[in-house]
Design an enzyme around this catalytic site. Structure first.
Site, PDB file in Angstrom:
ATOM      1  N   PHE A 123       0.860  -1.182   0.000  1.00 39.58           N
ATOM      2  CA  PHE A 123       0.000   0.000   0.000  1.00 39.58           C
ATOM      3  C   PHE A 123       0.903   1.241   0.000  1.00 39.58           C
ATOM      4  O   PHE A 123       1.916   1.273   0.696  1.00 39.58           O
ATOM      5  CB  PHE A 123      -0.875  -0.044   1.257  1.00 39.58           C
ATOM      6  N   ASP A 146       2.067  -5.380   8.646  1.00 40.98           N
ATOM      7  CA  ASP A 146       0.888  -4.541   8.489  1.00 40.98           C
ATOM      8  C   ASP A 146      -0.291  -5.491   8.288  1.00 40.98           C
ATOM      9  O   ASP A 146      -0.330  -6.234   7.303  1.00 40.98           O
ATOM     10  CB  ASP A 146       1.061  -3.602   7.292  1.00 40.98           C
ATOM     11  N   TYR A 168     -10.908   0.268  10.515  1.00 39.03           N
ATOM     12  CA  TYR A 168     -12.118   0.605   9.755  1.00 39.03           C
ATOM     13  C   TYR A 168     -12.420  -0.377   8.625  1.00 39.03           C
ATOM     14  O   TYR A 168     -13.404  -0.216   7.934  1.00 39.03           O
ATOM     15  CB  TYR A 168     -12.038   2.039   9.197  1.00 39.03           C
ATOM     16  N   LYS A 169     -11.555  -1.390   8.436  1.00 40.39           N
ATOM     17  CA  LYS A 169     -11.826  -2.385   7.389  1.00 40.39           C
ATOM     18  C   LYS A 169     -12.619  -3.538   8.015  1.00 40.39           C
ATOM     19  O   LYS A 169     -13.782  -3.370   8.341  1.00 40.39           O
ATOM     20  CB  LYS A 169     -10.516  -2.813   6.732  1.00 40.39           C
ATOM     21  N   ARG A 212     -12.289  -5.124  -7.173  1.00 39.56           N
ATOM     22  CA  ARG A 212     -11.951  -5.764  -5.899  1.00 39.56           C
ATOM     23  C   ARG A 212     -13.234  -6.064  -5.146  1.00 39.56           C
ATOM     24  O   ARG A 212     -14.029  -5.165  -4.883  1.00 39.56           O
ATOM     25  CB  ARG A 212     -11.131  -4.751  -5.092  1.00 39.56           C
TER      26      ARG A 212
HETATM   27  C1  LIG Z   1      -5.893   0.559   4.593  1.00 42.36           C
HETATM   28  C2  LIG Z   1      -4.408   0.493   4.656  1.00 42.36           C
HETATM   29  C3  LIG Z   1      -3.664   1.556   5.187  1.00 42.36           C
HETATM   30  C4  LIG Z   1      -4.350   2.816   5.633  1.00 42.36           C
HETATM   31  O1  LIG Z   1      -3.522   3.744   6.222  1.00 42.36           O
HETATM   32  P1  LIG Z   1      -4.193   5.040   6.887  1.00 42.36           P
HETATM   33  O2  LIG Z   1      -3.101   5.733   7.579  1.00 42.36           O
HETATM   34  O3  LIG Z   1      -5.288   4.557   7.778  1.00 42.36           O
HETATM   35  O4  LIG Z   1      -4.795   5.847   5.781  1.00 42.36           O
HETATM   36  C5  LIG Z   1      -2.292   1.407   5.274  1.00 42.36           C
HETATM   37  N1  LIG Z   1      -1.683   0.277   4.857  1.00 42.36           N
HETATM   38  C6  LIG Z   1      -2.372  -0.761   4.341  1.00 42.36           C
HETATM   39  C7  LIG Z   1      -1.655  -1.987   3.899  1.00 42.36           C
HETATM   40  C8  LIG Z   1      -3.755  -0.666   4.210  1.00 42.36           C
HETATM   41  O5  LIG Z   1      -4.433  -1.684   3.677  1.00 42.36           O
END
Ligand SMILES: *Cc1c(COP(=O)(O)O)cnc(C)c1O
Length: 415
Positions: free
Chosen positions: A132, A199, A224-225, A372
Site C-alpha cells: 500500500f 501490516d 475501519y476495514k 476488488r
Molecule cells: C488501509 C491500509 C492503510 C491505511 O492507512 P491510513 O493511515 O489509515 O490511511 C495502510 N496500509 C495498508 C496496507 C492498508 O491496507
C-alpha cells in the site's frame, strides 16, 4: 461445495449454504442497508448495530453531562489500552501489548522507526514493491530519517541479507488479495537477524493471526476495514512485551510518558505498552471502535476464515464462468494464499464496478483494471455473493457497462 454455474436454479445452492452457516447469526449484529450487496468491507466495514447508541451516549451523557469527569468516570483515559487489548485478542496478542490510536500511517512511522533502532548496526529496510502506498512512503521516510536504505522486494521471493535491519510487509496484498506466508517470512527474517513489522490492515478480523506465536517484532493495522470501526477510526500498534523496555519510539507524546500528569519537562517512557500512546486519544472514534468490537463476542475466527474461503470459492467459480467476457481471477485460487477478498481483472473494470453499483452491488476499483470484491464473513451471505456475480453476468452479457454514463470521470475520487 459443488461447482456452481450461472443458471438461476443455482441460487438455491447458495441458500442452502446460508441455511447451515454457523456464522449466520452475526449478520444481525450489523445495520446493512436493504437491497445492497456490500463487497467493500475490506475498505470500510459495515456499521455494527451497537455503535450508534454508544456514540450517542458518549456525546449526550458522557460529554454533555459528565464533561471532563468522563476522563476517569467514563473510562476515556484508558480507551487506548482497553480497545488495544480487545483488538489484540483478535490478532493473537496477549493483553498489554496492543495500543489503539492515531492512523495506520502514524503507527507505521512508530513501528518502523522503533524496529530499525533495534538493529542499529544494520542499514537496510525491506518493503514490498506492491505494498500500500503509505507503507512504502513511510518506509522511505524512516529510511531517510535514520540514514538507511529502503529496498523494494517481492515477498514471494524474499531474501534477507545480513545488512537487513527490518522486514516490513503487509500480510495481504491490498490489490490482489494474495496472502503471504507470514510464518515462513517471519522465520526467514529472524534467521537472518532482522526484525519483522507486519501490516495487518487486510488481515485483522479477516483471518486468524497469531502475533505472539509468530514472534512478530511489531505490527500495525487499521480498524475501519474488517474491524468495522467506522470512517477514519483509529489504528493500532502491537509492541510485544519483550521489546517494550528497549523500544525507542520516535513520537514521544505526553500521554505516553510515565506520570503524564506530572507535566515534567523531559520525556520518560511509561511502563509497558502505554509508552506507545502519543497524544490525547480521539475519544468519540475510539468509543465507536470499542462498540464495534462487540460483534466479535462468541465468534470463532477459524469459522470466519472457513466462511471467507467458501465465499471466495463460490465467487471464483462463478467468475470462471465469465471468462468468455475477458474476466479473469487475479487472486490465488489456493485458500492458503488468499486473504478475504477476490480481485477480478477486466479491461473495463471501472465501468463494471459502476454498473454493479447501479444494481446494488458495491465493490471497488483499483487502477488500472482490477475489480476488488471484499468478503466480510460476519455480515455477508452466500446469496449475496451469488446475487453479485449473477448481476455481473447480466451486465457483461448485455454490455450494460458500455453505457456512456459509466465512463470514467477524470475527477472521480478513488480511495
Ligand atoms: C488501509 C491500509 C492503510 C491505511 O492507512 P491510513 O493511515 O489509515 O490511511 C495502510 N496500509 C495498508 C496496507 C492498508 O491496507
Amino acid at each position: 461445495m459443488g461447482r456452481m454455474t450461472l443458471g438461476p436454479e443455482d441460487r438455491t445452492a447458495a441458500e442452502a449454504l446460508d441455511a447451515r452457516d454457523p456464522l449466520a447469526f452475526a449478520r444481525g449484529r450489523f445495520s446493512v442497508p436493504e437491497g445492497v450487496v456490500y463487497l467493500d468491507g475490506n475498505s470500510l466495514g459495515a456499521l455494527p448495530s451497537g455503535v450508534r447508541a454508544a456514540v450517542l451516549d458518549a456525546v449526550d451523557r458522557q460529554w454533555g453531562q459528565d464533561l471532563i469527569g468522563s476522563w476517569n468516570g467514563n473510562g476515556w483515559w484508558t480507551l487506548p489500552e482497553r480497545v488495544g487489548d480487545r483488538i489484540g485478542a483478535l490478532v493473537g496478542a496477549a493483553p498489554g501489548q496492543t495500543i489503539c490510536g492515531d492512523s495506520t500511517s502514524v503507527q507505521l512511522f512508530q513501528a518502523l522507526t522503533a524496529a530499525a533502532r533495534l538493529r542499529p548496526d544494520r542499514r537496510v529496510l525491506l518493503t514490498d514493491a506492491a505494498n500500500f502506498p503509505t507503507d512504502q512512503y513511510l518506509a522511505d521516510a524512516v529510511a531517510r530519517l535514520l540514514g538507511l536504505e529502503a529496498r523494494r522486494v517481492d515477498p514471494a521471493a524474499l531474501e534477507v541479507g545480513p545488512d537487513v535491519a527490518v522486514v516490513a510487509l503487509s500480510a495481504v496484498d491490498y490489490r490482489t488479495g494474495e496472502l503471504w506466508d507470514v510464518e515462513e517470512i517471519t522465520r526467514k527474517a529472524h534467521a537472518a537477524g532482522a526484525v519483522v513489522v507486519w501490516d495487518l490492515c487486510h488481515a485483522a478480523g479477516a483471518l486468524p493471526v497469531d502475533l505472539d506465536g509468530l514472534g512478530a517484532d511489531a505490527a500495525v493495522g487499521c480498524t475501519y476495514k474488517y474491524l468495522n470501526g467506522g470512517p477514519g477510526a483509529p489504528a493500532w500498534l502491537y509492541l510485544p512485551r519483550r521489546h517494550q523496555q528497549a523500544a525507542d519510539l520516535p513520537l514521544t507524546g505526553w500521554t505516553g510518558r510515565a506520570d503524564p500528569f506530572g507535566l515534567a519537562g523531559a520525556y520518560e517512557p511509561a511502563e509497558g505498552v502505554a509508552r506507545a500512546r502519543i497524544g490525547t486519544p480521539p475519544v468519540l472514534s475510539m468509543v465507536a471502535v470499542e462498540a464495534a468490537l462487540d460483534v466479535w463476542d462468541g465468534v470463532d475466527l477459524a469459522a470466519v476464515r472457513a466462511k471467507s474461503l467458501a465465499l471466495g470459492d463460490l465467487l471464483i467459480t462463478m467468475a470462471d464462468g465469465l471468462r468468455e467476457y475477458g474476466l479473469t481471477v487475479v487472486t490465488p485460487r489456493a485458500g492458503a494464499r488468499r486473504g478475504s477478498q477476490v480481485s477480478l481483472r477486466h479491461e473495463k473494470a471501472y465501468e463494471l464496478g459502476q454498473a454493479l453499483i447501479t444494481r446494488g452491488v458495491v465493490g471497488d476499483f483499483r487502477a488500472p483494471d482490477l475489480l476488488r470484491l471484499g468478503l466480510a464473513p460476519l455480515y455477508l451471505r452466500y446469496v449475496d455473493v451469488w446475487d453479485a456475480m449473477h448481476a455481473l453476468a447480466g451486465i457483461l452479457a448485455a454490455n450494460e457497462h458500455e453505457a456512456p454514463r459509466y465512463r470514467r470521470d477524470q475527477t472521480a475520487v478513488v480511495t
